[in-house]
Design a protein around this motif. Sequence first.
Motif, PDB file in Angstrom:
ATOM      1  N   VAL A  97      35.148 -94.756  31.589  1.00  0.00           N
ATOM      2  CA  VAL A  97      35.296 -93.966  30.630  1.00  0.00           C
ATOM      3  C   VAL A  97      36.218 -93.965  29.014  1.00  0.00           C
ATOM      4  CG1 VAL A  97      37.740 -92.913  31.158  1.00  0.00           C
ATOM      5  CG2 VAL A  97      36.535 -93.773  32.777  1.00  0.00           C
ATOM      6  N   PRO A  99      34.359 -95.210  26.162  1.00  0.00           N
ATOM      7  CA  PRO A  99      33.099 -95.202  25.846  1.00  0.00           C
ATOM      8  C   PRO A  99      32.798 -96.250  24.590  1.00  0.00           C
ATOM      9  CG  PRO A  99      34.033 -92.754  25.301  1.00  0.00           C
ATOM     10  CD  PRO A  99      34.521 -93.523  26.328  1.00  0.00           C
ATOM     11  N   PRO A 100      31.733 -96.694  24.289  1.00  0.00           N
ATOM     12  CA  PRO A 100      31.701 -97.785  23.248  1.00  0.00           C
ATOM     13  C   PRO A 100      32.129 -97.554  21.633  1.00  0.00           C
ATOM     14  CG  PRO A 100      29.628 -97.371  23.958  1.00  0.00           C
ATOM     15  CD  PRO A 100      30.163 -96.799  24.481  1.00  0.00           C
ATOM     16  N   ILE A 101      31.630 -95.862  20.905  1.00  0.00           N
ATOM     17  CA  ILE A 101      31.936 -95.674  19.762  1.00  0.00           C
ATOM     18  C   ILE A 101      33.662 -95.412  20.115  1.00  0.00           C
ATOM     19  CG2 ILE A 101      32.653 -92.514  20.881  1.00  0.00           C
ATOM     20  CD1 ILE A 101      32.317 -93.432  17.141  1.00  0.00           C
ATOM     21  N   VAL A 102      34.859 -95.436  21.186  1.00  0.00           N
ATOM     22  CA  VAL A 102      36.314 -95.324  21.711  1.00  0.00           C
ATOM     23  C   VAL A 102      36.800 -96.611  21.346  1.00  0.00           C
ATOM     24  CG1 VAL A 102      37.875 -94.962  23.014  1.00  0.00           C
ATOM     25  CG2 VAL A 102      36.574 -93.039  22.611  1.00  0.00           C
ATOM     26  N   PHE A 197      23.762 -99.827  19.370  1.00  0.00           N
ATOM     27  CA  PHE A 197      23.833 -99.808  18.109  1.00  0.00           C
ATOM     28  C   PHE A 197      25.306 -98.828  16.884  1.00  0.00           C
ATOM     29  CE2 PHE A 197      23.585 -95.412  15.805  1.00  0.00           C
ATOM     30  CZ  PHE A 197      23.004 -96.368  14.056  1.00  0.00           C
ATOM     31  N   THR A 198      25.721 -98.703  18.808  1.00  0.00           N
ATOM     32  CA  THR A 198      27.025 -97.640  18.152  1.00  0.00           C
ATOM     33  C   THR A 198      27.879 -98.439  17.146  1.00  0.00           C
ATOM     34  OG1 THR A 198      26.742 -95.847  20.091  1.00  0.00           O
ATOM     35  CG2 THR A 198      28.972 -95.968  18.586  1.00  0.00           C
ATOM     36  N   ARG A 260      23.992 -96.284  24.566  1.00  0.00           N
ATOM     37  CA  ARG A 260      23.612 -94.557  24.153  1.00  0.00           C
ATOM     38  C   ARG A 260      24.372 -94.968  22.482  1.00  0.00           C
ATOM     39  NH1 ARG A 260      23.225 -93.421  29.540  1.00  0.00           N
ATOM     40  NH2 ARG A 260      21.393 -94.173  30.073  1.00  0.00           N
TER      41      ARG A 260
ATOM     42  N   ALA B 205      29.515 -89.504  25.512  1.00  0.00           N
ATOM     43  CA  ALA B 205      29.777 -90.496  25.505  1.00  0.00           C
ATOM     44  C   ALA B 205      28.461 -91.065  24.667  1.00  0.00           C
ATOM     45  CB  ALA B 205      30.353 -91.762  26.761  1.00  0.00           C
ATOM     46  N   ALA B 206      27.146 -90.098  24.772  1.00  0.00           N
ATOM     47  CA  ALA B 206      26.345 -90.925  24.040  1.00  0.00           C
ATOM     48  C   ALA B 206      26.868 -90.660  21.738  1.00  0.00           C
ATOM     49  CB  ALA B 206      25.035 -90.369  24.167  1.00  0.00           C
ATOM     50  N   TYR B 207      25.948 -91.809  21.116  1.00  0.00           N
ATOM     51  CA  TYR B 207      26.479 -91.636  19.772  1.00  0.00           C
ATOM     52  C   TYR B 207      25.120 -91.963  19.524  1.00  0.00           C
ATOM     53  CZ  TYR B 207      27.981 -93.206  15.131  1.00  0.00           C
ATOM     54  OH  TYR B 207      27.822 -93.063  13.860  1.00  0.00           O
ATOM     55  N   ALA B 208      24.317 -92.432  19.338  1.00  0.00           N
ATOM     56  CA  ALA B 208      23.279 -93.578  18.521  1.00  0.00           C
ATOM     57  C   ALA B 208      22.043 -92.164  18.544  1.00  0.00           C
ATOM     58  CB  ALA B 208      23.038 -94.496  19.510  1.00  0.00           C
ATOM     59  N   PRO B 222      31.831 -87.672  19.257  1.00  0.00           N
ATOM     60  CA  PRO B 222      31.551 -89.272  19.128  1.00  0.00           C
ATOM     61  C   PRO B 222      31.047 -88.946  17.477  1.00  0.00           C
ATOM     62  CG  PRO B 222      30.088 -88.610  20.679  1.00  0.00           C
ATOM     63  CD  PRO B 222      31.074 -87.363  20.113  1.00  0.00           C
ATOM     64  N   ALA B 244      39.356 -89.793  19.690  1.00  0.00           N
ATOM     65  CA  ALA B 244      39.243 -90.233  20.625  1.00  0.00           C
ATOM     66  C   ALA B 244      39.717 -90.350  21.802  1.00  0.00           C
ATOM     67  CB  ALA B 244      39.167 -92.049  19.814  1.00  0.00           C
ATOM     68  N   MET B 247      38.737 -87.525  23.577  1.00  0.00           N
ATOM     69  CA  MET B 247      37.101 -87.936  24.779  1.00  0.00           C
ATOM     70  C   MET B 247      37.279 -88.441  25.647  1.00  0.00           C
ATOM     71  SD  MET B 247      34.109 -89.878  21.795  1.00  0.00           S
ATOM     72  CE  MET B 247      32.700 -89.116  23.927  1.00  0.00           C
ATOM     73  N   VAL B 248      38.869 -89.585  26.178  1.00  0.00           N
ATOM     74  CA  VAL B 248      39.012 -90.145  26.855  1.00  0.00           C
ATOM     75  C   VAL B 248      39.227 -89.225  27.695  1.00  0.00           C
ATOM     76  CG1 VAL B 248      40.635 -92.166  27.542  1.00  0.00           C
ATOM     77  CG2 VAL B 248      39.335 -92.422  26.130  1.00  0.00           C
ATOM     78  N   ILE B 251      36.495 -87.671  30.020  1.00  0.00           N
ATOM     79  CA  ILE B 251      35.257 -88.303  30.565  1.00  0.00           C
ATOM     80  C   ILE B 251      36.889 -88.618  32.173  1.00  0.00           C
ATOM     81  CG2 ILE B 251      34.580 -90.198  30.558  1.00  0.00           C
ATOM     82  CD1 ILE B 251      33.797 -89.708  27.924  1.00  0.00           C
TER      83      ILE B 251
END
Lengths: 260, 273
Positions: A97, A99-102, A197-198, A260, B205-208, B222, B244, B247-248, B251
């Motif tokens: 829930v 995500p890595p960026i958050v 990466f993020t 990702r 959620a994907a960023y890279a 993101p 951010a 986003m939460v 999701i």
Amino acid sequence: MTRSGWFWVAVGLLYFLLPLAATAEFSFKDGDSYSFAAYREIFDDPQFRDTFFLSLKLAIVTIIVALLLFIPTVYWVHLRLPQFRPLVQFLCALPFVVPPIVLIVGILYVYNYQWVPGKYLGSPYYLVPGYVVLGFPFMFFALDNAFRAIDVHTLTEASQSLGAGWTRTLWKVILPNILTGALAGAFLTFALVMGEFTMASLALFNTFPTYINYIGQTKANPAAALTIISFGITWLALLGILFVGRRPGRTAVQVGGGAR
Amino acid sequence: MPFLAWAAAFLLVPAGALLIGAFRTQDGEFTTEFFKDIFKGSSLDAYVKSVEISLITALLGGALGFLIAYAALSPGAPRLLRPAFLTFSGVAANFGGVPLAFAFISTLGTVGMATRALDAMGLNPYDHGFTLFGFWGLVVTYLYFQIPLMIIIIAPAIDGLKAEWREAASNLGATSTQYWRYVGVPVLLPSILGSMVLLFGGSFAAYATAYALTSGHIGLVPLKIGELINGNVLSDPHQAYALAFGMVIVIAVAMAIYFVLDRRASRWRRSVQ
């Protein structure tokens, strides 16, 4: 199997293999002929070695920390504290829930200059706590499955009635029995950190994936070579899981995917 | 338990701090300004685009993934296909990020292998408005992990389809269409939809991949957050905290839907185990 069945199988194979074939071809391309020049260029680049070994070290530290956190926790949940299971399970699903960026934005916000000892602030090991969190679902579900397959109570009682203490029971009796699960979790965490990466990019550290991105902005063929290398790492990690004996169909732990 | 402490320190506290930070100014005063901002202008556009791309890749990835999984995993398929597809899927679902973007540049970039092949047939996609570095390019690229993810998630549900049901249906004179209309689809639908919700979350959620493919210019949420945090733009990080937080919420709503669907799906799974 029906004709339409074969059609979809072919579509699946094509979608999976074509990008790999194209990348491989591109990575060997050297003007009008083919050579290993792009790979040689990568392996000769000191930055490749630095970032690759940094990511490797981060992965190993992350795996060790995660195993130290999770083996006792999951053991305890199975042995004594089943009432904590919903809480632990919830916390381990939470990284889906958040995500890595958050997560990294939150970590950067909370653990800034006042909080982090100077030694760690500029150190890439700053990333480890967040990587451990990203690995929560993999580690937990892999270990949980492993513990489910053994009789924790009987093993513990047998070990203790023979005079072993807690540490000895955990190390000599429980660990060998859940090793498969621990290794499965470790391999998935490995693939995760080697591709992450993020968080590294937002925290401005130069790890292997940020190096791949940097090469991608400047050199096309070496970037293709790095892509093949990176794919190979994912393959090795996943084959590692198969090798230690998990059946592929049952790896619920794979759900959620990689970095990702 | 050290685990709880770790989860609190590096997951709950950072996430909670963002929630508070989203409603604060740089000077620490309370404000709803940033939160309101995410419902207008370029922020709203970013959410719309992120939701669009996630919905499309979830629907396409879910549909294709299901058809492939059903073809390769159903009892009639050759035995070898099963481990092969599940292993490939495991690898592809875990292969993402920056390298995935480069793999597709080699394939469908302006001089990629597939582009050259299509060009030789007179069907260069770039002559027809397609570009890998835009919205649909990203959709095609995301499908590389969405399809295999769907195959892995839906496999247990396909295994749960009992051969007896099909036999019973055909003994009672049902055609294949009728079997799917009255048995197959109703049984599988909650699982398929639930899996699609998971795919939605993964792509949201994907960023890279998007960053590497579009150099950060495609305007997904993101990427916008990343830009606000370490771009050269002089901007308020609290704006990023609000994004951010949004986003939460998105999701979390998706996950709530997943749990409802999963509960319905588990009715059939229970009878199988």
